[in-house]
Design an enzyme around this catalytic site. Structure first.
Site, short mmCIF file in Angstrom:
data_model
loop_
_atom_site.label_atom_id
_atom_site.label_comp_id
_atom_site.label_asym_id
_atom_site.label_seq_id
_atom_site.Cartn_x
_atom_site.Cartn_y
_atom_site.Cartn_z
N HIS A 351 19.16 -21.81 -86.38
CA HIS A 351 20.58 -22.12 -86.22
C HIS A 351 21.44 -20.95 -85.79
O HIS A 351 22.67 -21.05 -85.79
CB HIS A 351 21.17 -22.67 -87.51
CG HIS A 351 20.66 -24.02 -87.89
ND1 HIS A 351 21.29 -25.18 -87.54
CD2 HIS A 351 19.57 -24.38 -88.58
CE1 HIS A 351 20.61 -26.21 -88.02
NE2 HIS A 351 19.54 -25.76 -88.65
N LYS A 539 37.28 -23.26 -88.95
CA LYS A 539 35.87 -22.94 -89.06
C LYS A 539 35.76 -21.69 -89.91
O LYS A 539 36.77 -21.05 -90.21
CB LYS A 539 35.26 -22.68 -87.67
CG LYS A 539 36.11 -21.73 -86.81
CD LYS A 539 35.51 -21.48 -85.44
CE LYS A 539 35.80 -22.56 -84.44
NZ LYS A 539 34.68 -23.37 -84.04
N ARG A 540 34.52 -21.32 -90.29
CA ARG A 540 34.39 -20.07 -91.04
C ARG A 540 34.97 -18.91 -90.22
O ARG A 540 34.95 -18.93 -88.99
CB ARG A 540 32.92 -19.81 -91.38
CG ARG A 540 32.44 -20.67 -92.53
CD ARG A 540 33.21 -20.37 -93.80
NE ARG A 540 32.80 -19.11 -94.35
CZ ARG A 540 31.91 -18.97 -95.33
NH1 ARG A 540 31.35 -20.04 -95.88
NH2 ARG A 540 31.58 -17.79 -95.79
N LYS A 545 33.45 -15.70 -83.74
CA LYS A 545 34.23 -16.91 -83.49
C LYS A 545 35.63 -16.57 -82.96
O LYS A 545 36.37 -17.43 -82.51
CB LYS A 545 34.33 -17.74 -84.77
CG LYS A 545 32.96 -18.28 -85.25
CD LYS A 545 33.12 -19.09 -86.51
CE LYS A 545 31.80 -19.48 -87.16
NZ LYS A 545 31.17 -20.68 -86.55
N THR A 647 29.86 -27.72 -84.38
CA THR A 647 29.91 -29.17 -84.60
C THR A 647 31.35 -29.62 -84.80
O THR A 647 31.69 -30.77 -84.54
CB THR A 647 29.06 -29.59 -85.83
OG1 THR A 647 29.31 -28.66 -86.88
CG2 THR A 647 27.59 -29.59 -85.48
N LYS A 651 33.72 -33.01 -83.49
CA LYS A 651 34.64 -33.81 -84.30
C LYS A 651 36.01 -33.91 -83.62
O LYS A 651 36.63 -34.97 -83.58
CB LYS A 651 34.77 -33.21 -85.71
CG LYS A 651 33.47 -33.28 -86.49
CD LYS A 651 33.44 -32.36 -87.72
CE LYS A 651 31.98 -32.14 -88.15
NZ LYS A 651 31.81 -31.02 -89.08
C1 NBG Z 1 25.28 -22.57 -87.69
C2 NBG Z 1 25.77 -22.17 -86.32
C3 NBG Z 1 26.59 -23.28 -85.67
C4 NBG Z 1 25.81 -24.56 -85.70
C5 NBG Z 1 25.37 -24.86 -87.13
C6 NBG Z 1 24.52 -26.11 -87.22
C7 NBG Z 1 24.27 -21.07 -89.38
C8 NBG Z 1 23.18 -20.11 -89.65
N1 NBG Z 1 24.33 -21.56 -88.14
O1 NBG Z 1 26.89 -22.94 -84.35
O2 NBG Z 1 26.53 -21.01 -86.40
O3 NBG Z 1 26.59 -25.62 -85.23
O4 NBG Z 1 24.60 -23.81 -87.64
O5 NBG Z 1 23.44 -26.04 -86.38
O6 NBG Z 1 25.02 -21.38 -90.26
#
Ligand code: NBG
Length: 803
Positions: A351, A539-540, A545, A647, A651
Site C-alpha cells: 500500500h 486526510k491524514r 500529501k 480513496t 468518495k
Molecule cells: C495507504 C496509501 C493510500 C491508499 C491506502 C489504501 C498505507 C500504508 N497506505 O494511498 O497511502 O489509498 O493505503 O490502499 O496506509
C-alpha cells in the site's frame, strides 16, 4: 478494461417486515436491558436496545452463513486495521429497513438522529488502508463472496484529536466504554498465544458484516488480549494487590492501543507483539476449524484449496512463519511440505512506496517476541540463498532478495517469496512497484505481480451519507440497481444536456452544503457561507500529501485580496482536516499553521466574506460522511508518485466534487474515467520529478516567483504566530533551508506552486458558470462506477482468490 460480472443479487427487502413485531421487541429489549420505564430511558439506552433488536433480526441469517460456508473455499483478509466507523445507519441501509425503522421510532417519539449520534466511531484504523479493509468487508458480503476478516480489537481506537490554541492535542478514544452493540464475544473459540516471555488468551469478538439487501452475513473477527489466568491468587492472598493484577495488565496492554502511525515505522516491541498476537490467533483458528471440518485430511493436502489469505500490507506478514510453525510443530507436517502449503495460501498487497513504511524487524526484537518464527524465517532465507547460488548468482546479486540482512528481517521480501500474488492498489502504483520498489523481484517472478485499483463502498459513501443525491439518482435511472452495480451510474449521462437535471444537481449540492455549514457552526463555532465554493482537503496529515502547499496558496491569496479588495473573486471556503501522528513534529506544525491561518483570516473583516478557512476537529469516518456530499472541489495534491492510490478522492468524485489533483495514484484513473476536462489536473508528473530529482533547487523558485516568496516569507514574518513552538520555522526550513542533511523541499511544493495557483484561478473563474459546473459534476458521478469496491473485490476474487 476487464469486464466484471456483478452477481445477480436476489433482492431481499424486508418489505413485509412486521413493524409491530419490531416495535414490540425493541421496547421489550429497552426495558429488559435498563429495568426502566420507557419514558425514563436515555439516548444511550435507546441506542443499545436498537442494536440488540437488529442483532436479533440478523442472527438467523448469520448462523446460516456460518454453517453454509464451513466447508467452502474462503478468503481471509488479514489486517491490523479495520476502520469501520459507525454501524447503525449502515446496517439499516444494508438490511433495507432504514426508512422503516426511522418511522417506527418516530411513532414512539424517538428522534433517530440523536440516537444515531450516540454511536462512537469504531476507529480501529489510521486512514485509507484501514477504511479500505472496511469497504472490502461490505463489498464482499454484497457480492456474496465468502470472506472472513481477521484483526485486532483495540480497546482504545485511534486517539481523539482536540485542537487547543491551534495545536493538536491527543486524547484517549475508549470507543467501547459504554458497551459494544455490534459484537458477539465467542469465548469458546479463544486461543492461547505464546510469546517468549508471556502467554495470553486471545478472545474473539465477531462483528456481522451485512451484504446489501441480500442474505449474506460475513464475519469480522477481532481478537482481544486477556490474561491467561485472571489474577494470581497467591499474591492476592498475601495482600500484594498490585502484583496480583500485573499479569492482567500486561496481557491487556497488547490490544490496548492502535499505533497512530500512518506510514511511519513504529519500531516497538509491543507493535510486533500485536501483529504476532492476532496473526497467531487467526492461523490457529483456521487450522483448528480445518481439522474439525476436514477431519479426513490430517496431512493438510487440501488446506490451500480451501484457504486464501490476503495480507493487507506488511503488518500481518508474520502470519507466514506462523502457519509453517503450526503445521510443523503442532501437526507434524514436514518442513518442505509446510512451505509448499504456505506458498499456495498467501497473497500480499502493498500500500505504499515510502521506504519508512516497509517494515523490517531487528533480529533481537523478533527473538524477544516470537523466537520460533525467527528460526523459521532464517531457514527460509537460507533456502532462498541456496537456491540463488545454485542458479549461479553472486553474493552481491543475491543481496536485494535476502529476507534477513544485517540482522534485519525484511517483511516485504518475506511476503513476496512466500506469496502467490503481489499487488499494488492503483495502476501507477503497481507500475512503480514493478519499475522501482520491487524491481528485482519483478524481474525474477513477473507473473506474481498484478494491479487491483482500490474502491469504496457506495452504500456507506452515497446511499447512506448522501440520501438526497441517492434518491435523485434512483429517480433519474428509474431503478436502484446502481446500488450494487455502480457502473449503472453511466446511465445518468443522458441528462448531461438537460438543464433541469443540472439545476437539480446544483440544488442538492447546495442543500448538502447548508447541512455541513450548520454542522460546522455547531462543532467548530465557525460560520461559513453555503454559497461559497467548498474546497476540501481531508486526510491524514503528511508532507507527501502536501497540505502545506494548500496553506501556502491560501496565505498568498489572502494577501492578494487584502491588496486588491475589488479583485474579481468567487467567495471560497477552504476546509482542511486530518490527524497527525503524535510524534510527527512537522505534520503537527502543518496543523498549527492551518489553524493560525484560519484565525487570522476568519477574524479579518476586510476579507472574511470572501474567504474562510476551517480546520475541522477530529476528522474521522463519521465526519467524512458529512464532508464528501458537500464538496465542490476535492483537493488531491500529493507529489506525483507518492500516493499509492487514495480513496478519499473516489468518495468526493462519487458525490459530485471536481478533483483538483496531481497526476498521482488513482487520481489518474479518475481523470481517465470522468475526463480530464471535467476536473483540474496540475503539477509535475513522476517522470519529470525523477529527472530533476538531483538538480532540483527550490530556492530558484523562491527567488523567481513573487507569490512563492510572499507565502514562504510569511511563515517567519511575524504575521502568523506559532506561539514560540518553532513550528513555522520548521516548515520554512524544510522548504528552502534544509537542516542536518535533509534534502530541500523533498516533496516539490515550490515546484508545483505556480501551476497550483493558476489552476485555482481557473476554478474560481469557471465556478460562476453554474450549469457548466453541474455538467462536469454529473460527468464525475456518472463515471464513478469503476471506483466501487464491489468491482475491486470481484477482481481479487477472480484473479487471486479464485473463489
Ligand atoms: C495507504 C496509501 C493510500 C491508499 C491506502 C489504501 C498505507 C500504508 N497506505 O494511498 O497511502 O489509498 O493505503 O490502499 O496506509
Amino acid at each position: 478494461m476487464k469486464k466484471i460480472i456483478y452477481k445477480k443479487i436476489k433482492k431481499y427487502r424486508r418489505e413485509k417486515m412486521n413493524k409491530n413485531k419490531f416495535m414490540e421487541s425493541y421496547i421489550e429489549n429497552l426495558q429488559r436491558i435498563t429495568l426502566k420505564n420507557f419514558a425514563e430511558t436515555s439516548d444511550k439506552d435507546r441506542y443499545f436496545a436498537l442494536c440488540d433488536t437488529i442483532m436479533e433480526l440478523i442472527n438467523q441469517e448469520w448462523r446460516n452463513c456460518k454453517n453454509r460456508t464451513r466447508r467452502s473455499r474462503k478468503a481471509y483478509y488479514f489486517s491490523a486495521e479495520f476502520l469501520v466507523g459507525r454501524s447503525l445507519g449502515n446496517n439499516l441501509i444494508n438490511l433495507g429497513i432504514y426508512d422503516e425503522v426511522k418511522e417506527i421510532l418516530s411513532e414512539i417519539d424517538i428522534d433517530f438522529e440523536s440516537i444515531e449520534n450516540f454511536e462512537d466511531d469504531a476507529a480501529l484504523g489510521n486512514g485509507g488502508l484501514g477504511r479500505l479493509a472496511a469497504c472490502f468487508m461490505d463489498s464482499a458480503a454484497t457480492q456474496k463472496l465468502d470472506m472472513y476478516g481477521y484483526g485486532v480489537r483495540y480497546r482504545e481506537g485511534l486517539f481523539k484529536q482536540k485542537i487547543e490554541n491551534g495545536f493538536q492535542v491527543e486524547g484517549g478514544d475508549h470507543w467501547i466504554k459504554d458497551g459494544d452493540g455490534w459484537s458477539i464475544r465467542v469465548e469458546s473459540d479463544s486461543k492461547i498465544v505464546k510469546f517468549r516471555d508471556q502467554t495470553v488468551k486471545a478472545v474473539p469478538y465477531d462483528m456481522p458484516m451485512l451484504g446489501f439487501e441480500n442474505e449474506q452475513v460475513n464475519t469480522l473477527r477481532l481478537w482481544q488480549a486477556e490474561p491467561f489466568e485472571e489474577f494470581d491468587f497467591s499474591y492476592f492472598n498475601n495482600f500484594q494487590y498490585d502484583k496480583a493484577v500485573e499479569e492482567k495488565n500486561r496481557a491487556e496492554d497488547i490490544t490496548r492501543v492502535l499505533y497512530p502511525n500512518d506510514m511511519q515505522r513504529e519500531g516497538r516491541v509491543l507493535r510486533l507483539k500485536q501483529q504476532y498476537f492476532f496473526c497467531s490467533a487467526s492461523i490457529q483458528d483456521m487450522v483448528s476449524k480445518y481439522k474439525r471440518y476436514f477431519d479426513h485430511d490430517l496431512q493438510f493436502e487440501d488446506f490451500s484449496k480451501y484457504h486464501i489469505i490476503q495480507l493487507n500490507d506488511t503488518h500481518p506478514i508474520i502470519a507466514i512463519p506462523e502457519l509453517i510453525r503450526v503445521l510443523v510443530d503442532e501437526n507434524g507436517i514436514e518442513f518442505k511440505r509446510a512451505v509448499e502449503i504456505t506458498k499456495n495460501t498467501f497473497a500480499f498487497t502493498n500500500h505504499t512506496v515510502l521506504q519508512e513504511a516497509l517494515e523490517s524487524w531487528p533480529k533481537d526484537i523478533m527473538l524477544e517476541v516470537c523466537p520460533r518464527c525467527f528460526e523459521i524465517i532464517k531457514k527460509l532465507n537460507e533456502n532462498l540463498v541456496k537456491e540463488f547460488k545454485e542458479k549461479g548468482l553472486s553474493e552481491e546479486a543475491i543481496d536485494p532478495y535476502r529476507i534477513i540482512r544485517f540482522d534485519q528481517v525484511r517483511m516485504a521480501n518475506l511476503a513476496i517469496v512466500m506469496s502467490k500474488s503481489v499487488n499494488g492498489v492503483a495502476k501507477l502504483h503497481t507500475q512503480i512497484l514493478k519499475d522501482d520498489t520491487f524491481k528485482n523481484w519483478y524481474k525474477l517472478m513477473p507473473e506474481k505481480f498484478n494491479n487491483k485499483t482500490n474502491g469504496i463502498t457506495p452504500r456507506r459513501w452515497l446511499v447512506y451519507s448522501n440520501i438526497k443525491l441517492s434518491n435523485f439518482i434512483t429517480e433519474k435511472l428509474g431503478s436502484d440497481d446502481w446500488k450494487y452495480d455502480l457502473t449503472k451510474l453511466k446511465g445518468l449521462e443522458k441528462y448531461l444536456d438537460d438543464e433541469k437535471t443540472l439545476e437539480e444537481i446544483n440544488q442538492i449540492k447546495f442543500e448538502n452544503k447548508k447541512d455541513l455549514a450548520k454542522y460546522i457552526l455547531e462543532n467548530e463555532g465557525i460560520s461559513i457561507n453555503p454559497n461559497s465554493i467548498f474546497d476540501i482537503q481531508v486526510k491524514r496529515i503528511h508532507e507527501y500529501k502536501r497540505q502545506h502547499l494548500n496553506l501556502l496558496h491560501i496565505i498568498n491569496l489572502y494577501h492578494k485580496l487584502k491588496k486588491n479588495p475589488d479583485m474579481d473573486f468567487y467567495p471560497t471556503t477552504f476546509i482542511l482536516g486530518g490527524k497527525a501522528a503524535p510524534g510527527y513534529f512537522r505534520a503537527k506544525a502543518i496543523i498549527k499553521l492551518a489553524n493560525e491561518i484560519a484565525r487570522v483570516i476568519n477574524n479579518d473583516e476586510e476579507v472574511n466574506d470572501k474567504i474562510k478557512v476551517v480546520f475541522v476537529n477530529n476528522y474521522r469516518v463519521s465526519y467524512g460522511e458529512k464532508l464528501f456530499p458537500a464538496a465542490d472541489i476535492s483537493e488531491q495534491i500529493s507529489t506525483a508518485g507518492k500516493e499509492a492510490s487514495g480513496t478519499g478522492n473516489m468518495k468526493f468524485m462519487l458525490n459530485g466534487a471536481l478533483t483538483l489533483g496531481t497526476y498521482d495514484g488513482a487520481n489518474i484513473e479518475i481523470f481517465e474515467n470522468a475526463g480530464v476536462e471535467n476536473n483540474y489536473l496540475f503539477g509535475a508528473k513522476v517522470e519529470e520529478l525523477n529527472e530533476i530529482y538531483d538538480s532540483y533547487n527550490p530556492k530558484e523558485f523562491y527567488y523567481k516567483n513573487e507569490d512563492i516568496k510572499d507565502a514562504v516569507d510569511t511563515l517567519l514574518s511575524g504575521e502568523l504566530n506559532d506561539n514560540d513552538s518553532y513550528m513555522f520555522l520548521d516548515i520554512y526550513n524544510c522548504l528552502i533551508n534544509p537542516q542536518g542533511g535533509e534534502k530541500a523541499d523533498t516533496y516539490f511544493v515550490l515546484k508545483d506552486f505556480e501551476d497550483y495557483k493558476k489552476t485555482h484561478e481557473k476554478i474560481n473563474k469557471e465556478y460562476s458558470d453554474r450549469l457548466t459546473w453541474a455538467r462536469k459534476s454529473l460527468k464525475n458521478i456518472a463515471n464513478a462506477g469503476y471506483f466501487s469496491s464491489d468491482r475491486t473485490i470481484l477482481e481479487y476474487a477472480k484473479d487471486i482468490w479464485k473463489l
